[in-house]
Design a protein around this motif. Sequence first.
Motif, PDB file in Angstrom:
ATOM      1  N   LYS A 213       0.777 -13.448 -30.924  1.00 25.93           N
ATOM      2  CA  LYS A 213      -0.245 -12.689 -31.644  1.00 25.93           C
ATOM      3  C   LYS A 213      -1.171 -11.897 -30.718  1.00 25.93           C
ATOM      4  O   LYS A 213      -2.096 -11.237 -31.204  1.00 25.93           O
ATOM      5  CB  LYS A 213      -1.079 -13.632 -32.510  1.00 25.93           C
ATOM      6  N   GLY A 214      -0.948 -11.989 -29.411  1.00 27.17           N
ATOM      7  CA  GLY A 214      -1.789 -11.263 -28.474  1.00 27.17           C
ATOM      8  C   GLY A 214      -3.155 -11.876 -28.303  1.00 27.17           C
ATOM      9  O   GLY A 214      -4.119 -11.185 -27.963  1.00 27.17           O
ATOM     10  N   ARG A 215      -3.257 -13.186 -28.478  1.00 30.27           N
ATOM     11  CA  ARG A 215      -4.549 -13.865 -28.405  1.00 30.27           C
ATOM     12  C   ARG A 215      -4.612 -14.880 -27.269  1.00 30.27           C
ATOM     13  O   ARG A 215      -5.483 -15.738 -27.217  1.00 30.27           O
ATOM     14  CB  ARG A 215      -4.862 -14.529 -29.751  1.00 30.27           C
ATOM     15  N   SER A 216      -3.694 -14.764 -26.315  1.00 37.02           N
ATOM     16  CA  SER A 216      -3.689 -15.610 -25.135  1.00 37.02           C
ATOM     17  C   SER A 216      -3.889 -14.723 -23.909  1.00 37.02           C
ATOM     18  O   SER A 216      -3.172 -13.727 -23.726  1.00 37.02           O
ATOM     19  CB  SER A 216      -2.358 -16.368 -25.022  1.00 37.02           C
ATOM     20  N   PHE A 217      -4.867 -15.074 -23.069  1.00 36.05           N
ATOM     21  CA  PHE A 217      -5.240 -14.254 -21.916  1.00 36.05           C
ATOM     22  C   PHE A 217      -5.173 -15.103 -20.647  1.00 36.05           C
ATOM     23  O   PHE A 217      -5.519 -16.290 -20.662  1.00 36.05           O
ATOM     24  CB  PHE A 217      -6.654 -13.701 -22.091  1.00 36.05           C
ATOM     25  N   ALA A 218      -4.761 -14.471 -19.546  1.00 37.89           N
ATOM     26  CA  ALA A 218      -4.681 -15.222 -18.289  1.00 37.89           C
ATOM     27  C   ALA A 218      -4.682 -14.272 -17.098  1.00 37.89           C
ATOM     28  O   ALA A 218      -4.384 -13.077 -17.221  1.00 37.89           O
ATOM     29  CB  ALA A 218      -3.430 -16.092 -18.256  1.00 37.89           C
ATOM     30  N   ARG A 219      -5.027 -14.847 -15.970  1.00 36.94           N
ATOM     31  CA  ARG A 219      -4.830 -14.193 -14.676  1.00 36.94           C
ATOM     32  C   ARG A 219      -3.771 -14.997 -13.933  1.00 36.94           C
ATOM     33  O   ARG A 219      -3.874 -16.232 -13.816  1.00 36.94           O
ATOM     34  CB  ARG A 219      -6.137 -14.166 -13.879  1.00 36.94           C
ATOM     35  N   PHE A 220      -2.776 -14.289 -13.417  1.00 39.56           N
ATOM     36  CA  PHE A 220      -1.698 -14.914 -12.665  1.00 39.56           C
ATOM     37  C   PHE A 220      -1.795 -14.484 -11.203  1.00 39.56           C
ATOM     38  O   PHE A 220      -1.953 -13.296 -10.903  1.00 39.56           O
ATOM     39  CB  PHE A 220      -0.332 -14.494 -13.221  1.00 39.56           C
ATOM     40  N   ASP A 221      -1.681 -15.455 -10.314  1.00 38.07           N
ATOM     41  CA  ASP A 221      -1.664 -15.181  -8.878  1.00 38.07           C
ATOM     42  C   ASP A 221      -0.537 -15.978  -8.244  1.00 38.07           C
ATOM     43  O   ASP A 221      -0.505 -17.214  -8.359  1.00 38.07           O
ATOM     44  CB  ASP A 221      -2.999 -15.577  -8.231  1.00 38.07           C
ATOM     45  N   ASP A 222       0.382 -15.266  -7.585  1.00 34.25           N
ATOM     46  CA  ASP A 222       1.494 -15.921  -6.883  1.00 34.25           C
ATOM     47  C   ASP A 222       2.264 -16.871  -7.792  1.00 34.25           C
ATOM     48  O   ASP A 222       2.659 -17.975  -7.386  1.00 34.25           O
ATOM     49  CB  ASP A 222       0.988 -16.675  -5.647  1.00 34.25           C
TER      50      ASP A 222
ATOM     51  N   ALA B  38     -11.922  -7.598 -24.402  1.00 34.03           N
ATOM     52  CA  ALA B  38     -10.677  -7.361 -25.133  1.00 34.03           C
ATOM     53  C   ALA B  38     -10.806  -7.799 -26.585  1.00 34.03           C
ATOM     54  O   ALA B  38     -10.336  -7.111 -27.500  1.00 34.03           O
ATOM     55  CB  ALA B  38      -9.529  -8.101 -24.453  1.00 34.03           C
ATOM     56  N   ALA B  39     -11.448  -8.936 -26.812  1.00 34.75           N
ATOM     57  CA  ALA B  39     -11.597  -9.440 -28.175  1.00 34.75           C
ATOM     58  C   ALA B  39     -12.462  -8.514 -29.013  1.00 34.75           C
ATOM     59  O   ALA B  39     -12.134  -8.212 -30.169  1.00 34.75           O
ATOM     60  CB  ALA B  39     -12.195 -10.847 -28.148  1.00 34.75           C
ATOM     61  N   GLN B  40     -13.561  -8.039 -28.445  1.00 35.54           N
ATOM     62  CA  GLN B  40     -14.450  -7.149 -29.197  1.00 35.54           C
ATOM     63  C   GLN B  40     -13.767  -5.829 -29.520  1.00 35.54           C
ATOM     64  O   GLN B  40     -14.044  -5.209 -30.552  1.00 35.54           O
ATOM     65  CB  GLN B  40     -15.730  -6.900 -28.403  1.00 35.54           C
ATOM     66  N   THR B  41     -12.858  -5.411 -28.676  1.00 37.39           N
ATOM     67  CA  THR B  41     -12.169  -4.139 -28.886  1.00 37.39           C
ATOM     68  C   THR B  41     -11.107  -4.235 -29.973  1.00 37.39           C
ATOM     69  O   THR B  41     -10.952  -3.326 -30.795  1.00 37.39           O
ATOM     70  CB  THR B  41     -11.517  -3.667 -27.576  1.00 37.39           C
ATOM     71  N   SER B  42     -10.381  -5.361 -30.017  1.00 39.17           N
ATOM     72  CA  SER B  42      -9.188  -5.387 -30.867  1.00 39.17           C
ATOM     73  C   SER B  42      -9.063  -6.596 -31.783  1.00 39.17           C
ATOM     74  O   SER B  42      -8.090  -6.698 -32.542  1.00 39.17           O
ATOM     75  CB  SER B  42      -7.935  -5.328 -29.982  1.00 39.17           C
ATOM     76  N   ILE B  43     -10.027  -7.535 -31.747  1.00 43.61           N
ATOM     77  CA  ILE B  43      -9.876  -8.745 -32.556  1.00 43.61           C
ATOM     78  C   ILE B  43     -11.042  -8.918 -33.530  1.00 43.61           C
ATOM     79  O   ILE B  43     -10.837  -8.982 -34.742  1.00 43.61           O
ATOM     80  CB  ILE B  43      -9.701  -9.992 -31.660  1.00 43.61           C
ATOM     81  N   ALA B  44     -12.275  -9.031 -33.038  1.00 40.98           N
ATOM     82  CA  ALA B  44     -13.442  -9.220 -33.914  1.00 40.98           C
ATOM     83  C   ALA B  44     -14.696  -8.817 -33.154  1.00 40.98           C
ATOM     84  O   ALA B  44     -14.741  -8.900 -31.927  1.00 40.98           O
ATOM     85  CB  ALA B  44     -13.542 -10.672 -34.384  1.00 40.98           C
ATOM     86  N   PRO B  45     -15.751  -8.403 -33.866  1.00 38.62           N
ATOM     87  CA  PRO B  45     -16.939  -7.884 -33.183  1.00 38.62           C
ATOM     88  C   PRO B  45     -17.803  -8.945 -32.523  1.00 38.62           C
ATOM     89  O   PRO B  45     -18.557  -8.637 -31.593  1.00 38.62           O
ATOM     90  CB  PRO B  45     -17.713  -7.189 -34.312  1.00 38.62           C
ATOM     91  N   VAL B  46     -17.745 -10.177 -32.996  1.00 33.17           N
ATOM     92  CA  VAL B  46     -18.541 -11.261 -32.414  1.00 33.17           C
ATOM     93  C   VAL B  46     -17.589 -12.301 -31.834  1.00 33.17           C
ATOM     94  O   VAL B  46     -16.640 -12.723 -32.496  1.00 33.17           O
ATOM     95  CB  VAL B  46     -19.453 -11.919 -33.466  1.00 33.17           C
ATOM     96  N   VAL B  47     -17.839 -12.688 -30.599  1.00 35.74           N
ATOM     97  CA  VAL B  47     -17.025 -13.695 -29.924  1.00 35.74           C
ATOM     98  C   VAL B  47     -17.859 -14.959 -29.790  1.00 35.74           C
ATOM     99  O   VAL B  47     -19.015 -14.912 -29.365  1.00 35.74           O
ATOM    100  CB  VAL B  47     -16.573 -13.197 -28.538  1.00 35.74           C
ATOM    101  N   THR B  48     -17.295 -16.083 -30.175  1.00 33.61           N
ATOM    102  CA  THR B  48     -18.040 -17.332 -30.189  1.00 33.61           C
ATOM    103  C   THR B  48     -17.226 -18.460 -29.573  1.00 33.61           C
ATOM    104  O   THR B  48     -16.008 -18.352 -29.388  1.00 33.61           O
ATOM    105  CB  THR B  48     -18.452 -17.690 -31.638  1.00 33.61           C
TER     106      THR B  48
END
Length: 281
Positions: free
Chosen positions: A188-197, A241-251
């Motif tokens: 659903k495009g609702r998982s975020f991460a930074r990957f290193d090596d 990212a959430a405010q742009t494409s998911i919902a205006p308030v992040v909690t």
Amino acid sequence: MLRTSPVRVLAEDDLDRVLDILDQDPIANVFVASRVRAAGLDPHRLGGEVWGFLKGDRLVSLCYAGANLIPIQATPDAVRLFAEHARWRGRRCSSIVGDVRAVAPMWELLRPYWGPARAVRGRQPVLAISAAPAVTADPRVRRVRPTELPVLLPACVAMFTEEVGVAPDSGGDGGALYRARVEELIRKGRSFARFDDGDVTFKAEIGAVTPQACQVQGVWVRPEQRGRRHSVHGMAAVVAAAQTSIAPVVTLYVNDYNTAARATYRRVGFTEVGTFMSVLF
């Protein structure tokens, strides 16, 4: 019992009134509102029941009864009757969670029958942000791709075990349901991460979503990378990212004793808007 008390199981024809109550506090109620908006009030699709407390014909308070027991906009009378019904039907939930003003007295009523709890988290600040993040976003934090599930899943399991105290793959299904939920959030495009090596440095998910708000969950930084502000700038990226494409308030909500996490969220720009309590079994 429900036929002779002001509490009854709600059905599809109650949906509009249920949504009206959930919308009274879209931040605190985001989890239940997300489920009800997606599945309606049919218990099989919802994965639980929604109980209503009525005064005459007026619906006043709700209680979600599924994997979690969650009182919603619950008056003292509603708390007492919800607790009575929960005791009567037996414990089927893994936690009681929600506004401390309802959960604390509900637990006092249920503790003689359901106790002891595995853990009681008596104060969990509820935080929200509607403005742009106050710090720069980490440009390397992005949405997780479906092919990256095998890399992300161990980080999710580590986070869950650290936070809850029980591994999500310790149950009878070997973690299949938990894996499916992680996979669903990625899809659903609702998982975020930074990957290193090839490893996850930072990760977070957006769990519950409504048109008004969304709820961050599963925030985690690899232990050897902690103290390097990955969570501050990573959370800024998730919020933007959430405010742009998911919902205006992040909690989100956080344990009051987790001073490091609370400091992180303050730096990002979150403010405290309420207090939850959780009882874990």
